[in-house]
Design a protein around this motif. Structure first.
Motif: not given
Length: 371
Positions: A209-223
């Motif tokens: 749960g504490s990594m929510a913002a990082s998950v969002v950015h990582a998904s964009v960079f992954g794409a």
């Protein structure tokens, strides 16, 4: 900020009217005393328990405050007043100011979200993802394409591959003062990277749960990384289970709705999955994005990281990939990774392309705050 209130209640001695009273009421609804009304006050704090009242309040704060302040107020409303469940109402979702934090909240609620709300939620998430992609995609492609193309020097580069700084430096003796120019008798440029040395990038992302913002950015960079033909990108998310979302990288919104924010953390298990799928260690970069609070076996994690590094894998650990400032993370675990030669540092989204370019070129990383 102190707006006012009567002398008996707030002690300011000032009564408000018009816009000031409306602003004061909007802030009181969020930050006022919701438990016991004070004598002499006719205003009440709180937003109520219905979506219509919250929508009216959201409209008020958008009228009175700039967007960055609106996002802070929304975040506080979700935390202080327990409005997360109300985000399952389509009319409320249409009224909010979308940002990365709101996306994190929506993702944490996604499994409880009714079908009537799901499409609205996806539209909100897509707005945020598209804004991030516009800001970050071009910089990422430029930085990584340049790094990938700087493989071998060549004296017969194509025009777009000419390294003009090196070419000018190599031809300074041919400077013509009368014309104010350098005659480039010898061109210096970059050979195109061969298919056989295509880099492998593995993003291993903690979805606690504490990594929510990082998950969002990582998904964009992954794409964005997946759109580069010169690299092969794998995206793995984990809590106590591991999910490989590589086949969804053509759409970061699909990636995000494939995550499951919350739950425990088993870094060792996630790295075991990644390690088993590395076929060319010397051409592989693993980026672990995690706050490092290990719920699995820490010693096992360290042994696995050491084994990957010994095989030639370039390993980077980011306790956060966000703009949220200094993150909370397990510093003892971070120090143990650093002793293995693994860079551990928080990274903003704007710096991530530079970090990846340095990793691809196998040069020192731009580490702002080394652990």
């Amino acid at each position: 900020m102190v707006l006012g209130g009567d002398a008996g209640a707030d002690g300011t001695g000032w009564a408000l009217s018009g816009r000031d009273a409306a602003v004061d009421g909007a802030l009181a609804a969020l930050y006022g005393d919701r438990e016991a009304p004070r004598p002499g006050r006719d205003r009440t704090a709180g937003l109520g328990a219905s979506a219509p009242s919250v929508v009216r309040w959201l409209g008020d704060i958008r009228t009175y405050f700039p967007s960055p302040v609106v996002r802070v107020l929304q975040r506080d409303a979700i935390d202080r007043l327990g409005l997360g469940a109300l985000l399952l109402e389509p009319e409320l979702l249409e009224a909010v100011e979308a940002d990365v934090h709101l996306v994190g909240t929506l993702l944490s609620l996604s499994r409880a979200m009714p079908e009537t709300t799901r499409e609205t939620a996806r539209a909100v998430v897509r707005r945020v993802v598209d804004d991030l992609a516009k800001r970050l995609a071009a910089r990422t492609r430029t930085a990584l394409t340049g790094a990938l193309d700087r493989g071998a020097r060549t004296a017969r580069p194509r025009h777009r591959d000419i390294d003009w700084n090196r070419t000018i430096a190599a031809n300074l003796r041919h400077y013509l003062p009368g014309h104010g120019t350098v005659v480039p008798e010898r061109l210096v440029g970059h050979a195109r990277a061969a298919r056989s040395v295509r880099k492998e990038i593995v993003l291993c992302v903690d979805q606690s749960g504490s990594m929510a913002a990082s998950v969002v950015h990582a998904s964009v960079f992954g794409a964005v990384l997946a759109s580069l033909r010169a690299v092969r990108t794998r995206l793995v998310v984990f809590d106590t289970q591991v999910a490989d979302l590589t086949d969804r990288l053509d759409d970061p919104v699909d990636v995000l709705f494939g995550t499951r924010l919350g739950g425990g953390t088993d870094i060792n298990r996630a790295l075991a999955y990644c390690q088993d799928r590395i076929t060319r260690p010397a051409e592989t970069i693993v980026v672990l994005i995690s706050d490092l609070y290990e719920g699995g076996t820490r010693d096992g994690t360290l042994r696995r990281v050491a084994a990957m590094r010994a095989a030639g894998v370039r390993f980077v650990t980011l306790p956060a990939l966000s703009d949220e400032g200094t993150p909370a993370y397990d510093r003892e675990h971070a120090a143990a990774l650093a002793e293995l030669g693994v860079p551990v540092f928080a990274c903003t989204p704007d710096r991530f392309p530079e970090v990846m370019a340095a990793a691809i070129e196998d040069r020192p990383l731009p580490v702002p705050n080394r652990t």
